[in-house]
Design a protein around this motif. Structure first.
Motif, PDB file in Angstrom:
ATOM      1  N   ILE A   1     -33.018  16.363  51.165  1.00  0.00           N
ATOM      2  CA  ILE A   1     -32.135  15.812  50.141  1.00  0.00           C
ATOM      3  C   ILE A   1     -32.968  14.901  49.259  1.00  0.00           C
ATOM      4  CG2 ILE A   1     -30.244  14.215  49.646  1.00  0.00           C
ATOM      5  CD1 ILE A   1     -28.904  15.088  52.183  1.00  0.00           C
ATOM      6  N   ALA A   2     -32.883  15.100  47.960  1.00  0.00           N
ATOM      7  CA  ALA A   2     -33.510  14.182  47.010  1.00  0.00           C
ATOM      8  C   ALA A   2     -32.470  13.808  45.965  1.00  0.00           C
ATOM      9  CB  ALA A   2     -34.720  14.831  46.350  1.00  0.00           C
ATOM     10  N   ASP A   3     -32.043  12.556  45.957  1.00  0.00           N
ATOM     11  CA  ASP A   3     -31.160  12.046  44.913  1.00  0.00           C
ATOM     12  C   ASP A   3     -32.034  11.462  43.803  1.00  0.00           C
ATOM     13  OD1 ASP A   3     -28.906  12.747  46.257  1.00  0.00           O
ATOM     14  OD2 ASP A   3     -28.248  10.723  46.735  1.00  0.00           O
ATOM     15  N   ILE A   4     -31.819  11.952  42.589  1.00  0.00           N
ATOM     16  CA  ILE A   4     -32.611  11.458  41.469  1.00  0.00           C
ATOM     17  C   ILE A   4     -31.679  10.978  40.364  1.00  0.00           C
ATOM     18  CG2 ILE A   4     -34.539  12.991  42.001  1.00  0.00           C
ATOM     19  CD1 ILE A   4     -33.631  14.740  39.593  1.00  0.00           C
ATOM     20  N   VAL A   5     -32.151  10.039  39.559  1.00  0.00           N
ATOM     21  CA  VAL A   5     -31.428   9.587  38.378  1.00  0.00           C
ATOM     22  C   VAL A   5     -32.027  10.322  37.189  1.00  0.00           C
ATOM     23  CG1 VAL A   5     -30.743   7.607  36.982  1.00  0.00           C
ATOM     24  CG2 VAL A   5     -31.101   7.338  39.438  1.00  0.00           C
ATOM     25  N   MET A   6     -31.156  11.029  36.451  1.00  0.00           N
ATOM     26  CA  MET A   6     -31.655  11.902  35.391  1.00  0.00           C
ATOM     27  C   MET A   6     -30.606  12.018  34.287  1.00  0.00           C
ATOM     28  SD  MET A   6     -32.750  15.941  35.773  1.00  0.00           S
ATOM     29  CE  MET A   6     -31.137  16.485  36.346  1.00  0.00           C
ATOM     30  N   GLU A   7     -31.054  11.897  33.052  1.00  0.00           N
ATOM     31  CA  GLU A   7     -30.200  12.195  31.909  1.00  0.00           C
ATOM     32  C   GLU A   7     -30.154  13.712  31.732  1.00  0.00           C
ATOM     33  OE1 GLU A   7     -28.481  10.244  29.971  1.00  0.00           O
ATOM     34  OE2 GLU A   7     -29.235   8.228  30.380  1.00  0.00           O
ATOM     35  N   SER A   8     -28.958  14.274  31.721  1.00  0.00           N
ATOM     36  CA  SER A   8     -28.838  15.719  31.581  1.00  0.00           C
ATOM     37  C   SER A   8     -27.487  16.068  30.983  1.00  0.00           C
ATOM     38  CB  SER A   8     -28.988  16.408  32.943  1.00  0.00           C
ATOM     39  OG  SER A   8     -28.759  17.798  32.831  1.00  0.00           O
ATOM     40  N   ASP A   9     -27.493  17.088  30.127  1.00  0.00           N
ATOM     41  CA  ASP A   9     -26.256  17.585  29.536  1.00  0.00           C
ATOM     42  C   ASP A   9     -25.643  18.716  30.350  1.00  0.00           C
ATOM     43  OD1 ASP A   9     -26.469  15.825  27.393  1.00  0.00           O
ATOM     44  OD2 ASP A   9     -27.696  17.219  26.226  1.00  0.00           O
ATOM     45  N   LEU A  10     -26.245  19.041  31.492  1.00  0.00           N
ATOM     46  CA  LEU A  10     -25.689  20.101  32.323  1.00  0.00           C
ATOM     47  C   LEU A  10     -24.276  19.734  32.767  1.00  0.00           C
ATOM     48  CD1 LEU A  10     -28.728  20.965  34.614  1.00  0.00           C
ATOM     49  CD2 LEU A  10     -27.723  22.443  32.849  1.00  0.00           C
ATOM     50  N   PRO A  11     -23.335  20.678  32.719  1.00  0.00           N
ATOM     51  CA  PRO A  11     -21.975  20.371  33.174  1.00  0.00           C
ATOM     52  C   PRO A  11     -21.947  20.160  34.689  1.00  0.00           C
ATOM     53  CG  PRO A  11     -22.183  22.703  32.686  1.00  0.00           C
ATOM     54  CD  PRO A  11     -23.466  22.067  32.228  1.00  0.00           C
ATOM     55  N   PRO A  12     -20.927  19.463  35.187  1.00  0.00           N
ATOM     56  CA  PRO A  12     -20.834  19.178  36.625  1.00  0.00           C
ATOM     57  C   PRO A  12     -20.367  20.405  37.408  1.00  0.00           C
ATOM     58  CG  PRO A  12     -18.952  18.237  35.491  1.00  0.00           C
ATOM     59  CD  PRO A  12     -19.849  18.802  34.427  1.00  0.00           C
ATOM     60  N   ILE A  13     -21.266  21.343  37.605  1.00  0.00           N
ATOM     61  CA  ILE A  13     -20.990  22.592  38.313  1.00  0.00           C
ATOM     62  C   ILE A  13     -21.898  22.659  39.530  1.00  0.00           C
ATOM     63  CG2 ILE A  13     -21.215  25.114  38.165  1.00  0.00           C
ATOM     64  CD1 ILE A  13     -20.500  24.884  35.205  1.00  0.00           C
ATOM     65  N   ARG A  14     -21.365  23.104  40.650  1.00  0.00           N
ATOM     66  CA  ARG A  14     -22.202  23.297  41.844  1.00  0.00           C
ATOM     67  C   ARG A  14     -23.128  24.488  41.602  1.00  0.00           C
ATOM     68  NH1 ARG A  14     -22.101  26.337  46.936  1.00  0.00           N
ATOM     69  NH2 ARG A  14     -22.590  24.987  48.722  1.00  0.00           N
ATOM     70  N   ARG A  15     -24.418  24.260  41.712  1.00  0.00           N
ATOM     71  CA  ARG A  15     -25.405  25.321  41.500  1.00  0.00           C
ATOM     72  C   ARG A  15     -26.142  25.585  42.802  1.00  0.00           C
ATOM     73  NH1 ARG A  15     -24.867  22.363  37.019  1.00  0.00           N
ATOM     74  NH2 ARG A  15     -24.815  23.465  35.020  1.00  0.00           N
ATOM     75  N   PHE A  16     -26.011  26.814  43.298  1.00  0.00           N
ATOM     76  CA  PHE A  16     -26.720  27.190  44.516  1.00  0.00           C
ATOM     77  C   PHE A  16     -27.689  28.315  44.185  1.00  0.00           C
ATOM     78  CE2 PHE A  16     -27.789  28.982  48.523  1.00  0.00           C
ATOM     79  CZ  PHE A  16     -27.714  27.925  49.416  1.00  0.00           C
ATOM     80  N   TYR A  17     -28.921  28.174  44.644  1.00  0.00           N
ATOM     81  CA  TYR A  17     -29.988  29.120  44.331  1.00  0.00           C
ATOM     82  C   TYR A  17     -30.509  29.777  45.608  1.00  0.00           C
ATOM     83  CZ  TYR A  17     -30.204  26.436  39.944  1.00  0.00           C
ATOM     84  OH  TYR A  17     -29.903  25.808  38.751  1.00  0.00           O
ATOM     85  N   PHE A  18     -30.424  31.107  45.667  1.00  0.00           N
ATOM     86  CA  PHE A  18     -31.139  31.872  46.681  1.00  0.00           C
ATOM     87  C   PHE A  18     -32.484  32.301  46.085  1.00  0.00           C
ATOM     88  CE2 PHE A  18     -26.688  32.554  47.952  1.00  0.00           C
ATOM     89  CZ  PHE A  18     -26.760  32.291  49.312  1.00  0.00           C
ATOM     90  N   ASP A  19     -33.565  32.092  46.822  1.00  0.00           N
ATOM     91  CA  ASP A  19     -34.911  32.443  46.348  1.00  0.00           C
ATOM     92  C   ASP A  19     -35.135  31.948  44.925  1.00  0.00           C
ATOM     93  OD1 ASP A  19     -35.383  33.824  48.752  1.00  0.00           O
ATOM     94  OD2 ASP A  19     -34.475  35.649  47.947  1.00  0.00           O
ATOM     95  N   PRO A  20     -35.032  30.622  44.704  1.00  0.00           N
ATOM     96  CA  PRO A  20     -35.167  30.084  43.340  1.00  0.00           C
ATOM     97  C   PRO A  20     -36.505  30.459  42.727  1.00  0.00           C
ATOM     98  CG  PRO A  20     -35.347  28.334  44.982  1.00  0.00           C
ATOM     99  CD  PRO A  20     -34.883  29.550  45.710  1.00  0.00           C
ATOM    100  N   PRO A  21     -36.540  30.698  41.409  1.00  0.00           N
ATOM    101  CA  PRO A  21     -37.756  31.210  40.768  1.00  0.00           C
ATOM    102  C   PRO A  21     -38.925  30.237  40.813  1.00  0.00           C
ATOM    103  CG  PRO A  21     -36.101  30.612  39.123  1.00  0.00           C
ATOM    104  CD  PRO A  21     -35.426  30.564  40.448  1.00  0.00           C
ATOM    105  N   TRP A  22     -38.632  28.958  40.954  1.00  0.00           N
ATOM    106  CA  TRP A  22     -39.736  27.994  40.988  1.00  0.00           C
ATOM    107  C   TRP A  22     -40.430  27.961  42.355  1.00  0.00           C
ATOM    108  CZ3 TRP A  22     -34.568  26.455  40.492  1.00  0.00           C
ATOM    109  CH2 TRP A  22     -34.006  25.880  41.636  1.00  0.00           C
ATOM    110  N   GLY A  23     -39.737  28.422  43.427  1.00  0.00           N
ATOM    111  CA  GLY A  23     -40.306  28.504  44.775  1.00  0.00           C
ATOM    112  C   GLY A  23     -41.064  27.248  45.191  1.00  0.00           C
TER     113      GLY A  23
END
Length: 536
Positions: A206-228
């Motif tokens: 778990i990493a909680d970070i403080v970040m300015e972002s315009d991303l909407p509050p949607i749960r995003r789950f990644y299988f095999d994320p491209p950044w690996g």
């Protein structure tokens, strides 16, 4: 950096060290989310309670952040949901990705007219702080900070709890002890009770970070994320511009090494972009554990929350399940303490909530098996399902990134009574949060606003008062007091042409009838509150 200033609650030298120790009706070990919910619920029903917590602040780190609709309904009844809604981040939707591709999205709000969203994201320390503020101002709640429960003895009449403080120890006698002291429960260990279940061979960061972002509050789950190289990852927005990031690390790791900034920060940058500014808030490593003790009632000691069961974080079933434990137990314990119910009623707490925990553990285990396949065959199956889900809706029901928390439907409860109506709701179901107006409660906007204080009878036809029943029943007349504006409540029960629904204090249906029968309703109450035998 820290976005939250952790409070320090005052410790006072206990008067019990200087003289007699008054006996308490209920003592609670643990002042976290579940213990505080339990205390507030008991106090709302007129039961004095003492709470012992070994710390003098709220939980460190965001921890349980996804607060489900049913949890918010419970907290609303206790008068603490409003500040949480104001502070929290509302969300209903989730997106699932496989590699670079978004394969589908989903919406968890099954009732657009509900009072609360499917979830809010709010750090656990905020939830606890709001509850402490409420509890501190309740004369029936005695909060004791830096009071650590270290042991206990019990007999047929009550429990003697040993409590250690900075100034010495004392023994607190009480009629009932509620163990809400978490996964490392001192009460559970003192009684020699062990978890039974499974610890999965994987680690998550778990990493909680403080970040300015315009991303909407949607749960995003990644299988095999491209950044690996992580096999899966999760992203959630919390209050104060804090974002929760989860990374799957694998089993064979060095935890101390993985928690070093020089290893955590590159993972974060690969996920959010090398040039995106952020500051670290909190980090931790956990394993999936799906476990439970065998019994939640041991005579006069009752276990709730993580002291009773553990589930994996994906699905938000841990904290929400614990709050629903408290919701289930509090009304039963209050009636027993007040002499209105036989103590055998408390056996139904174990019956109902152990089954709920088993359901949560099953869902968590299935999610874990899908997220972290253990064999080559399991991995081939998972990848095939993900490939199909991108194009075929039927396959999306097979994707499991964590089945998210829902209230338990108590259809098998031994407390359930008659069922004569033919709607979709039946005994054991939680009430829907559907709109109402109520002449006697003009501030109410939803059905959950006018139920939950005790037993209630939803009367869709003529009804008499329930004087003479073994416990008070509030009759809510849909003929002359409560308005069901679009008929949705009557339709849900199959009561368009009349009917009667008996509702428990925890807002689950107890019984339904087509015609009014005061004697049958009284019998249903008596059978529930004075069972002839404990449930199997």
């Amino acid at each position: 950096m820290g976005t939250y200033d952790y409070p320090t609650f005052d410790y006072h030298r206990p008067a019990e060290l200087d003289g007699d120790v008054p006996r308490r009706p209920v003592a609670i070990a643990g002042g976290g989310v579940v213990g505080l919910t339990m205390a507030l619920d008991l106090a709302s029903r007129g039961v004095p309670v003492i709470v012992f917590d070994d710390d003098n602040s709220v939980s460190f780190g965001s921890r349980s952040v996804c607060q489900a609709k049913r949890t918010l309904e419970i907290w609303d009844r206790l008068g603490i949901a409003a500040p949480m809604m104001e502070k929290g981040v509302t969300w209903n939707e989730g997106h699932v990705f496989h590699g670079e591709e978004k394969i589908y999205g989903f919406n968890l709000q099954d009732n657009p007219s509900a009072k609360f969203p499917a979830f809010i994201n709010l750090q656990q320390y905020y939830c606890e702080a709001f509850m402490v503020d409420r509890a501190t101002n309740d004369p029936l709640i005695d909060l004791r900070w830096r009071h650590r429960v270290t042991g206990l003895e019990q007999d047929a009449d009550g429990v003697r709890v040993t409590v250690e403080t900075p100034d010495g120890s004392f023994v607190q006698p009480c009629d009932w002890l509620v163990a809400a002291d978490g996964v490392r429960s001192t009460v559970r260990r003192a009684m020699g009770l062990c978890f039974d279940g499974q610890v999965f061979e994987d680690h998550f960061l778990i990493a909680d970070i403080v970040m300015e972002s315009d991303l909407p509050p949607i749960r995003r789950f990644y299988f095999d994320p491209p950044w690996g190289p992580e096999a899966s990852a999760l992203m959630h927005k919390q209050a104060d511009k804090v974002w929760r990031l989860d990374f799957q690390l694998g089993w064979d790791i060095d935890k101390d090494e993985e928690l070093k900034d020089e290893n955590v920060i590159p993972r974060i940058r690969r996920m959010i972009g090398e040039d995106t500014p952020f500051e670290m808030e909190w980090k931790s490593i956990y394993t999936f554990q799906c476990r439970s003790i065998e019994k939640y009632r041991h005579d006069r000691v009752l276990f709730v929350g993580d002291a009773a069961h553990q589930v994996s974080p994906f699905g938000a079933r841990g904290g929400n399940g614990g709050v629903q434990d408290a919701d289930n137990l509090a009304w039963k314990l209050a009636l027993v303490v007040q002499g209105s119910a036989d103590e055998r009623l408390l056996d139904s707490y174990h019956e109902e909530r152990h089954a709920a925990a088993a359901e949560n553990i099953l869902n968590s285990t299935r999610a874990t098996d899908f997220i972290t396949p253990k064999t080559p065959v399991s991995e081939v199956y998972r990848d095939a399902v993900l490939a199909l889900a991108a194009k075929h809706p039927f396959a999306r029901t097979l994707v499991n990134s964590g089945r998210l928390s829902l209230p338990r439907r108590l259809h098998e409860s031994s407390l359930n009574g008659a069922h004569e109506l033919d709607g979709i709701l039946r005994p054991g179901d939680p009430l829907p949060s559907l709109p109402v107006t109520c002449a006697s409660r003009p501030e109410a906007t939803h059905l959950t606003d006018i139920t939950g204080e005790g037993f209630a009878l939803l009367a869709f036809g003529p009804a008499q008062s329930m004087i003479g029943a073994c416990t008070p029943v509030h009759v809510l007349s849909f003929l002359d007091d409560v308005d069901d504006p679009d008929g949705a409540i009557a339709e849900a029960f199959g009561a368009e042409d009349g009917g009667y629904v008996l509702v428990r204090p925890d807002q689950h249906v107890l019984a339904t009838w087509r015609d009014f029968d005061g004697a049958a309703i009284a019998d249903a109450l008596d059978s529930a509150l004075h069972p002839s035998a404990s449930p199997p």
